[in-house]
Design an enzyme around this catalytic site. Structure first.
Site, PDB file in Angstrom:
ATOM      1  N   LEU A  52      20.837  18.338  46.948  1.00  0.00           N
ATOM      2  CA  LEU A  52      20.765  17.315  47.985  1.00  0.00           C
ATOM      3  C   LEU A  52      20.416  15.954  47.380  1.00  0.00           C
ATOM      4  O   LEU A  52      19.892  15.872  46.268  1.00  0.00           O
ATOM      5  CB  LEU A  52      19.716  17.723  49.027  1.00  0.00           C
ATOM      6  N   PRO A  53      20.690  14.867  48.110  1.00  0.00           N
ATOM      7  CA  PRO A  53      20.553  13.530  47.524  1.00  0.00           C
ATOM      8  C   PRO A  53      19.134  13.095  47.197  1.00  0.00           C
ATOM      9  O   PRO A  53      18.939  12.296  46.280  1.00  0.00           O
ATOM     10  CB  PRO A  53      21.166  12.614  48.598  1.00  0.00           C
TER      11      PRO A  53
ATOM     12  N   THR B 124      17.262  15.622  41.846  1.00  0.00           N
ATOM     13  CA  THR B 124      16.208  14.842  41.205  1.00  0.00           C
ATOM     14  C   THR B 124      15.297  14.283  42.290  1.00  0.00           C
ATOM     15  O   THR B 124      15.768  13.549  43.154  1.00  0.00           O
ATOM     16  CB  THR B 124      16.805  13.704  40.364  1.00  0.00           C
TER      17      THR B 124
ATOM     18  N   LYS C  36      13.543  15.684  33.877  1.00  0.00           N
ATOM     19  CA  LYS C  36      14.818  15.136  34.343  1.00  0.00           C
ATOM     20  C   LYS C  36      14.720  13.618  34.528  1.00  0.00           C
ATOM     21  O   LYS C  36      15.636  12.868  34.146  1.00  0.00           O
ATOM     22  CB  LYS C  36      15.223  15.789  35.659  1.00  0.00           C
TER      23      LYS C  36
ATOM     24  N   LYS D 121      18.183   5.283  42.144  1.00  0.00           N
ATOM     25  CA  LYS D 121      17.181   6.208  42.676  1.00  0.00           C
ATOM     26  C   LYS D 121      16.383   6.843  41.545  1.00  0.00           C
ATOM     27  O   LYS D 121      15.143   6.888  41.579  1.00  0.00           O
ATOM     28  CB  LYS D 121      17.859   7.300  43.503  1.00  0.00           C
TER      29      LYS D 121
END
Length: 295
Positions: free
Chosen positions: A70-71, A101, A176, A246
């Site tokens: 998911l975003p 992330t 990450k 992001k």
């Protein structure tokens, strides 16, 4: 106590998620129950054996472990804890795995809330390009308990060639974020070098071809530099500037928490912010070179 997974769920069939789910369908012995807001993505996976489900709650009713692609952490929290989320029905999955992330503090808080309800949680963000998601050669960085990692590893191996337990809850996200932070800063540096040398009379492609044989060689140079920066090719449908912003913003939040004056990171973030503001939010993120070129 280890967990047995007899049914697998997958929610979020975007650029990376669709490929990841397809690899689970093809390689894992368990049935895979998939859901996405876009029916076309579900239709494409039907031939690979995915069982389409009509809602998040419907996935929870069938799956022992549910992967999320998911975003943002906002979406992850809503899917896990919302009124129609994974915990809203009579049956809950034994484990939830976030492959996106996400913010570290909120990831750890979510893991704690899920644990209170008897649901295990792993952060397992993925790295490398969509081609690696397609080929099942992703790098998967995992945060969580060793026994949960051991139970999940066979499924993760369907999607990644390098699967690493990085530490306790949130550590997968830390690694990450660091990976993407270093990558984005490298691309900003490559952009500056390219512009300087082009304006001095050097062909950009030849420059990068030579640098790739010396001490400046890197994955960033080979992928973002040679394939995108030198030819000025920034298509949509790859890792977008908005996503890069992001991730760099998450890195900035980590830096602030750690009390680190991360000036190179701040400059890279500003370049990405300008690119988004100027309409390049959906373009492949090395497009940030255009902001350097106009300054």
């Amino acid at each position: 106590m280890s967990v047995a997974f007899h049914q697998v769920g997958f929610i979020g069939l975007g650029v990376m998620g669709e490929h990841m789910c397809r690899n689970l369908c093809r390689k894992a012995p368990q049935p895979v129950h998939a859901y996405d807001l876009r029916p076309d993505a579900l239709r494409r996976l039907k031939d690979d054996g995915a069982q389409a489900r009509g809602s998040v709650r419907d996935v929870a009713a069938h799956a022992d472990v549910v992967f999320l692609s998911l975003p943002s952490i906002d979406h992850v929290e809503a899917v896990c804890l919302g009124a129609e989320g994974l915990l809203s029905g009579e049956r809950k999955p034994a484990m939830i795995v976030d492959t996106g992330t996400s913010d570290v503090a909120r990831t750890r808080a979510l893991a704690a809330r899920l644990a209170e309800q008897g649901v295990r949680f792993l952060d397992a963000p993925v790295a490398r390009m969509p081609e690696a998601a397609r080929d099942g050669t992703l790098l998967i960085m995992v945060g969580g308990a060793q026994e949960d990692f051991d139970a999940l590893r066979p499924l993760l191996a369907c999607m990644g060639s390098d699967v690493v337990l990085c530490g306790d809850s949130g550590c997968g996200q830390i690694v990450k974020i660091a990976n993407n932070m270093v990558l984005m800063m490298n691309v900003a540096v490559l952009s500056e070098a390219l512009l300087i040398c082009e304006r001095a009379g050097m062909d950009g492609k030849q420059l990068f071809d030579v640098l790739a044989t010396g001490s400046a060689a890197s994955q960033a140079l080979n992928v973002a530099g040679i394939r995108a920066l030198a030819p000025r090719d920034f298509p949509e449908g790859r890792f977008s500037t908005a996503y890069a912003l992001k991730d760099v913003s998450l890195a900035s939040a980590l830096a602030d928490t750690a009390g680190v004056d991360a000036r190179i990171l701040a400059h890279t973030r500003a370049l990405l912010q300008d690119a988004v503001a100027n309409g390049d939010g959906q373009a492949y993120y090395p497009v940030l070179i255009n902001q350097i070129a106009t300054r």
